[in-house]
Design a protein around this motif. Structure first.
Motif, PDB file in Angstrom:
ATOM      1  N   UNK A 141      50.329 -14.601  19.271  1.00 37.61           N
ATOM      2  CA  UNK A 141      49.728 -14.910  20.564  1.00 37.61           C
ATOM      3  C   UNK A 141      48.205 -14.948  20.520  1.00 37.61           C
ATOM      4  N   UNK A 142      47.623 -14.440  19.452  1.00 38.43           N
ATOM      5  CA  UNK A 142      46.163 -14.414  19.343  1.00 38.43           C
ATOM      6  C   UNK A 142      45.635 -15.802  19.009  1.00 38.43           C
ATOM      7  N   UNK A 143      44.501 -16.180  19.556  1.00 44.00           N
ATOM      8  CA  UNK A 143      43.917 -17.465  19.170  1.00 44.00           C
ATOM      9  C   UNK A 143      43.437 -17.408  17.723  1.00 44.00           C
ATOM     10  N   UNK A 144      43.402 -18.562  17.061  1.00 49.49           N
ATOM     11  CA  UNK A 144      42.918 -18.603  15.693  1.00 49.49           C
ATOM     12  C   UNK A 144      41.473 -18.115  15.678  1.00 49.49           C
ATOM     13  N   UNK A 145      41.171 -17.250  14.733  1.00 51.30           N
ATOM     14  CA  UNK A 145      39.822 -16.699  14.637  1.00 51.30           C
ATOM     15  C   UNK A 145      39.565 -16.236  13.210  1.00 51.30           C
ATOM     16  N   UNK A 146      38.345 -15.833  12.918  1.00 50.76           N
ATOM     17  CA  UNK A 146      38.013 -15.324  11.594  1.00 50.76           C
ATOM     18  C   UNK A 146      37.307 -13.984  11.746  1.00 50.76           C
ATOM     19  N   UNK A 147      37.249 -13.273  10.638  1.00 49.55           N
ATOM     20  CA  UNK A 147      36.565 -11.981  10.612  1.00 49.55           C
ATOM     21  C   UNK A 147      35.414 -12.063   9.619  1.00 49.55           C
ATOM     22  N   UNK A 148      34.431 -11.261   9.824  1.00 45.05           N
ATOM     23  CA  UNK A 148      33.281 -11.207   8.937  1.00 45.05           C
ATOM     24  C   UNK A 148      33.709 -10.585   7.612  1.00 45.05           C
ATOM     25  N   UNK A 149      33.401 -11.247   6.513  1.00 42.58           N
ATOM     26  CA  UNK A 149      33.659 -10.704   5.184  1.00 42.58           C
ATOM     27  C   UNK A 149      32.414  -9.941   4.753  1.00 42.58           C
ATOM     28  N   UNK A 150      32.589  -8.694   4.429  1.00 46.12           N
ATOM     29  CA  UNK A 150      31.448  -7.840   4.084  1.00 46.12           C
ATOM     30  C   UNK A 150      31.218  -7.860   2.569  1.00 46.12           C
ATOM     31  N   UNK A 151      29.967  -7.854   2.145  1.00 50.53           N
ATOM     32  CA  UNK A 151      29.627  -7.816   0.726  1.00 50.53           C
ATOM     33  C   UNK A 151      28.343  -7.030   0.540  1.00 50.53           C
ATOM     34  N   UNK A 198      37.763  -2.138   3.122  1.00 50.69           N
ATOM     35  CA  UNK A 198      36.439  -2.111   3.748  1.00 50.69           C
ATOM     36  C   UNK A 198      35.707  -3.433   3.571  1.00 50.69           C
ATOM     37  N   UNK A 199      36.260  -4.362   2.775  1.00 58.14           N
ATOM     38  CA  UNK A 199      35.614  -5.655   2.567  1.00 58.14           C
ATOM     39  C   UNK A 199      35.715  -6.560   3.775  1.00 58.14           C
ATOM     40  N   UNK A 200      36.773  -6.409   4.559  1.00 53.66           N
ATOM     41  CA  UNK A 200      36.968  -7.222   5.758  1.00 53.66           C
ATOM     42  C   UNK A 200      37.066  -6.266   6.936  1.00 53.66           C
ATOM     43  N   UNK A 201      36.246  -6.491   7.943  1.00 54.97           N
ATOM     44  CA  UNK A 201      36.217  -5.602   9.095  1.00 54.97           C
ATOM     45  C   UNK A 201      37.510  -5.664   9.904  1.00 54.97           C
ATOM     46  N   UNK A 202      37.901  -4.540  10.457  1.00 55.07           N
ATOM     47  CA  UNK A 202      39.070  -4.502  11.332  1.00 55.07           C
ATOM     48  C   UNK A 202      38.658  -4.892  12.743  1.00 55.07           C
ATOM     49  N   UNK A 203      39.632  -5.305  13.525  1.00 54.42           N
ATOM     50  CA  UNK A 203      39.371  -5.667  14.915  1.00 54.42           C
ATOM     51  C   UNK A 203      40.551  -5.203  15.751  1.00 54.42           C
TER      52      UNK A 203
END
Length: 182
Positions: free
Chosen positions: A92-102, A149-154
């Motif tokens: 049900x969530x709209x398509x989206x992306x998450x910040x990739x941390x480096x 920890x490389x990809x932030x949770x939401x």
């Protein structure tokens, strides 16, 4: 209103039902005492149909007309539906992306660990071939999962409020009056 129909429902701005009316709070009434009203609504809203029947319960409810409009869901008399809060599922969530941390510096590890993230560059003394990055380059085997920890949770998996703007009024049903004809 001179003489209401038995079973008519009205909204009232006070905190009590006027004489000859009862609040629509799902309470059970005696069939013997209110036979005309029972004749009209039966056990649509509850009760055993032998000694008692229930009035509609409009507490925290918004009325909706029964039937089905074009492209809409069929609603039957007495059907309750909806929820005050809803938790969305992944589809049900709209398509989206998450910040990739480096890390904005050179890598200093040759293997992925639970606290590692991506590194910006290779440390020449450790990884001339590029293996000082903390991830496996695409297409190499075996591939390993990146550190969480490389990809932030939401999100927090909690329901969100699903209530349209409302105003509390008292719904009352006529216990006596004219018997309606079809």
């Amino acid at each position: 209103m001179s003489q209401p129909f038995v079973g008519s429902i009205m909204m009232f701005g006070g905190n009590f039902a006027p004489q000859g009316w009862s609040t629509c709070a799902g309470q059970i009434l005696s069939i013997a005492d209110y036979d005309a009203l029972f004749n009209l609504i039966g056990t649509t809203y509850g009760g055993d149909g032998i000694t008692g029947f229930a009035l509609p319960n409009m507490q925290s409810r918004v009325p909706i007309n029964m039937g089905r409009g074009p492209g809409l869901t069929l609603r039957t008399l007495g059907e309750a539906a909806g929820a005050e809060t809803v938790s969305l599922t992944q589809p049900q969530l709209p398509m989206h992306s998450h910040m990739l941390m480096a890390y904005n510096g050179p890598g200093n590890q040759t293997a992925l660990g639970s606290s590692n993230t991506l590194a910006n560059q290779v440390i020449p003394s450790i990884g001339q071939s590029g293996n000082a990055y903390v991830y496996a380059p695409g297409g190499t085997q075996p591939q390993v999962a990146m550190s969480p920890v490389s990809v932030g949770t939401a999100g927090y998996s909690q329901g969100h409020n699903n209530i349209q703007p409302v105003l509390g009024l008292l719904f009352c049903i006529s216990l006596f009056g004219l018997y309606p004809s079809a």
